[in-house]
Design a protein around this motif. Structure first.
Motif, short mmCIF file in Angstrom:
data_model
loop_
_atom_site.label_atom_id
_atom_site.label_comp_id
_atom_site.label_asym_id
_atom_site.label_seq_id
_atom_site.Cartn_x
_atom_site.Cartn_y
_atom_site.Cartn_z
N VAL A 63 -3.24 4.73 -4.57
CA VAL A 63 -3.57 3.39 -4.09
C VAL A 63 -2.33 2.71 -3.51
N PRO A 64 -2.51 1.71 -2.64
CA PRO A 64 -1.35 0.98 -2.11
C PRO A 64 -0.52 0.41 -3.25
N VAL A 66 1.42 2.11 -5.29
CA VAL A 66 1.71 3.08 -6.35
C VAL A 66 3.10 3.69 -6.16
N GLY A 67 3.59 3.64 -4.93
CA GLY A 67 4.94 4.16 -4.66
C GLY A 67 4.97 5.38 -3.77
N SER A 69 5.44 5.80 -0.48
CA SER A 69 6.54 5.95 0.47
C SER A 69 7.88 6.10 -0.26
N THR A 70 8.03 5.42 -1.38
CA THR A 70 9.25 5.58 -2.18
C THR A 70 9.34 7.01 -2.70
N ARG A 108 9.24 2.15 6.13
CA ARG A 108 9.04 2.30 4.70
C ARG A 108 9.83 3.47 4.14
N ASN A 201 3.63 7.55 -11.68
CA ASN A 201 4.88 7.05 -11.11
C ASN A 201 5.32 5.76 -11.81
N LYS A 202 6.50 5.33 -11.49
CA LYS A 202 7.12 4.13 -12.07
C LYS A 202 7.35 4.29 -13.56
N ASP A 204 9.77 4.26 -15.55
CA ASP A 204 11.17 3.86 -15.75
C ASP A 204 11.20 2.56 -16.55
N SER A 240 9.84 8.70 -11.70
CA SER A 240 10.27 7.42 -11.17
C SER A 240 10.81 7.69 -9.78
N ALA A 241 10.03 7.27 -8.80
CA ALA A 241 10.47 7.48 -7.42
C ALA A 241 11.71 6.64 -7.15
N LEU A 242 11.76 5.49 -7.81
CA LEU A 242 12.87 4.55 -7.61
C LEU A 242 14.17 5.12 -8.17
P1 GDP Z 1 3.01 2.65 -1.42
O1 GDP Z 1 2.23 1.49 -0.94
O2 GDP Z 1 2.19 3.53 -2.28
O3 GDP Z 1 3.68 3.42 -0.31
O4 GDP Z 1 4.16 2.09 -2.37
P2 GDP Z 1 5.71 1.78 -2.06
O5 GDP Z 1 6.49 3.04 -2.03
O6 GDP Z 1 5.79 0.90 -0.87
O7 GDP Z 1 6.13 1.00 -3.38
C1 GDP Z 1 5.54 -0.23 -3.76
C2 GDP Z 1 6.51 -1.00 -4.64
O8 GDP Z 1 6.73 -0.28 -5.86
C3 GDP Z 1 7.87 -1.18 -4.01
O9 GDP Z 1 8.34 -2.45 -4.34
C4 GDP Z 1 8.72 -0.10 -4.66
O10 GDP Z 1 10.07 -0.44 -4.74
C5 GDP Z 1 8.10 -0.03 -6.05
N1 GDP Z 1 8.27 1.31 -6.62
C6 GDP Z 1 7.98 2.50 -6.04
N2 GDP Z 1 8.25 3.51 -6.87
C7 GDP Z 1 8.73 2.96 -8.02
C8 GDP Z 1 9.19 3.50 -9.27
O11 GDP Z 1 9.22 4.71 -9.51
N3 GDP Z 1 9.58 2.61 -10.21
C9 GDP Z 1 9.55 1.26 -10.02
N4 GDP Z 1 9.95 0.48 -11.00
N5 GDP Z 1 9.13 0.73 -8.85
C10 GDP Z 1 8.74 1.55 -7.87
#
Ligand code: GDP
Length: 328
Positions: A63-64, A66-67, A69-70, A108, A201-202, A204, A240-242
């Motif tokens: 879903v949007p 979720v991370g 692109s990260t 992104r 994901n996330k 962390d 954790s993609a971050l």
């Molecule tokens: P997308 O819409 O699925 O592509 O999601 P994005 O990659 O744009 O991420 C959405 C938000 O979640 C951004 O603010 C990212 O910095 C944050 N984010 C993505 N991955 C992680 C993660 O592994 N940990 C945390 N804490 N935040 C994350």
């Protein structure tokens, strides 16, 4: 204009030498709605075909927010650091409505876009999801011919676009978040069933514990699904993609999957089935387009719609009248 000057042969030669500019030009032709480009696009695809197929194709959905692109940024950077060339393609189901593209948006993925061993292409736009997906499917061939040995196809969860991505990749990865005890809600069963791996994901900071609990819930849930033809029991991982943790393990898992499915022939058989699927999809799409684009059909449909509305004719009889206009 520059596109028209180059012959298909010139583009094929440049693409197969690894020229990313030529690759973009080739994909632009593949995506073009101009019927004059279709022939050239088909020639290019055909010319690239002998150089294609030597890759690993990975679908990534979620879903949007979720991370995605990260994650792709972290995963793609890891893959290139290991000596791979990575292409990121996208299927945006909304692009057929908005005529814009959101997924695969280069802003992104700031790091990956600067990476000389990565190629990022946003979703094509088009009149139907099927059409948009087919263009991505064809673009995969061009990317592979250009030397990209790992193809990531990104999409966003609405159901149909996942099915399209699933039918063009070797491995399907579902990104998820740990929720408050209701992890399994809101995820369509069909999407879960397609997944070769679910990644929470996330995972962390304060979220780690929750992610681990969610992981167990998914493991339990996935056990209830029927065994997959691939012989691969779907895995659940955290990342954790971050902070870029858990990413290497995911790559190792995918490599295990590839080894297993090449050994048991699922990999090859699946690609053959996918090729046949896309052949049939393309036929259906073209037949429908030919039908609906015929002026007589549009006229007959309008006329009979009104008659149906006024109850002058049954829907079935009206359909027959429209079809007779075509199959005469
Ligand atoms: P997308 O819409 O699925 O592509 O999601 P994005 O990659 O744009 O991420 C959405 C938000 O979640 C951004 O603010 C990212 O910095 C944050 N984010 C993505 N991955 C992680 C993660 O592994 N940990 C945390 N804490 N935040 C994350």
């Amino acid at each position: 204009k520059r596109l028209q000057k180059q012959t298909a042969e010139e583009l094929i030669s440049r693409i197969t030498k690894g020229d990313a500019v030529a690759l973009s030009q080739g994909i632009t032709l593949v995506e073009s709605l101009n019927p004059e480009h279709h022939n050239k696009a088909n020639q290019i695809i055909q010319g690239c075909l002998p150089f294609a197929n030597k890759s690993i194709r990975i679908g990534i959905t979620g879903v949007p927010g979720v991370g995605k692109s990260t994650f792709i940024e972290a995963f793609g950077s890891l893959l290139t650091s290991l000596g791979n060339k990575v292409a990121v393609l996208a299927i945006d189901p909304s692009s057929s409505i908005t005529k814009g593209s959101i997924l695969g948006d280069k802003t992104r993925m700031e790091e990956l876009v600067k990476n000389p061993n990565a190629y990022i292409r946003p979703s094509a736009s088009g009149n139907s999801l099927g059409g948009v997906a087919r263009k991505t499917r064809e673009s995969i061939i061009l990317c592979e011919a250009c030397g990209y040995n790992i193809i990531l196809v990104e999409t966003v969860g609405v159901g149909q676009s996942e099915t399209a991505v699933h039918s063009m990749v070797d491995f399907f990865l579902l990104l998820n978040l740990a929720g408050a005890g209701d992890e399994l809600q809101g995820i369509k069963r069909g999407i879960m069933e397609m997944a070769d791996a679910v990644v929470i994901n996330k995972a962390d900071g304060e979220n780690i514990k929750k992610a681990q609990l969610a992981r167990l819930e998914y493991v339990r849930a996935l056990h209830l699904f029927p065994k997959k033809d691939s012989g691969w029991p779907p895995e659940v991982r955290t990342s954790s993609a971050l902070e870029q943790t858990g990413i290497l393990k995911i790559w190792e898992m995918i490599q295990e999957y590839i080894i297993l499915t090449k050994e048991n022939n699922f990999f090859q058989n699946n690609r053959q089935e996918q090729n046949q699927f896309w052949m049939m999809e393309t036929i259906q799409e073209e037949v429908l387009m030919h039908f609906y684009n015929a002026p007589a059909i549009a006229e007959a449909i309008e006329k009979n719609k009104k008659a149906v509305q006024k109850n002058e004719i049954s829907p079935f009889a009206a359909a027959q009248l429209v079809l007779k206009t075509y199959f005469k």
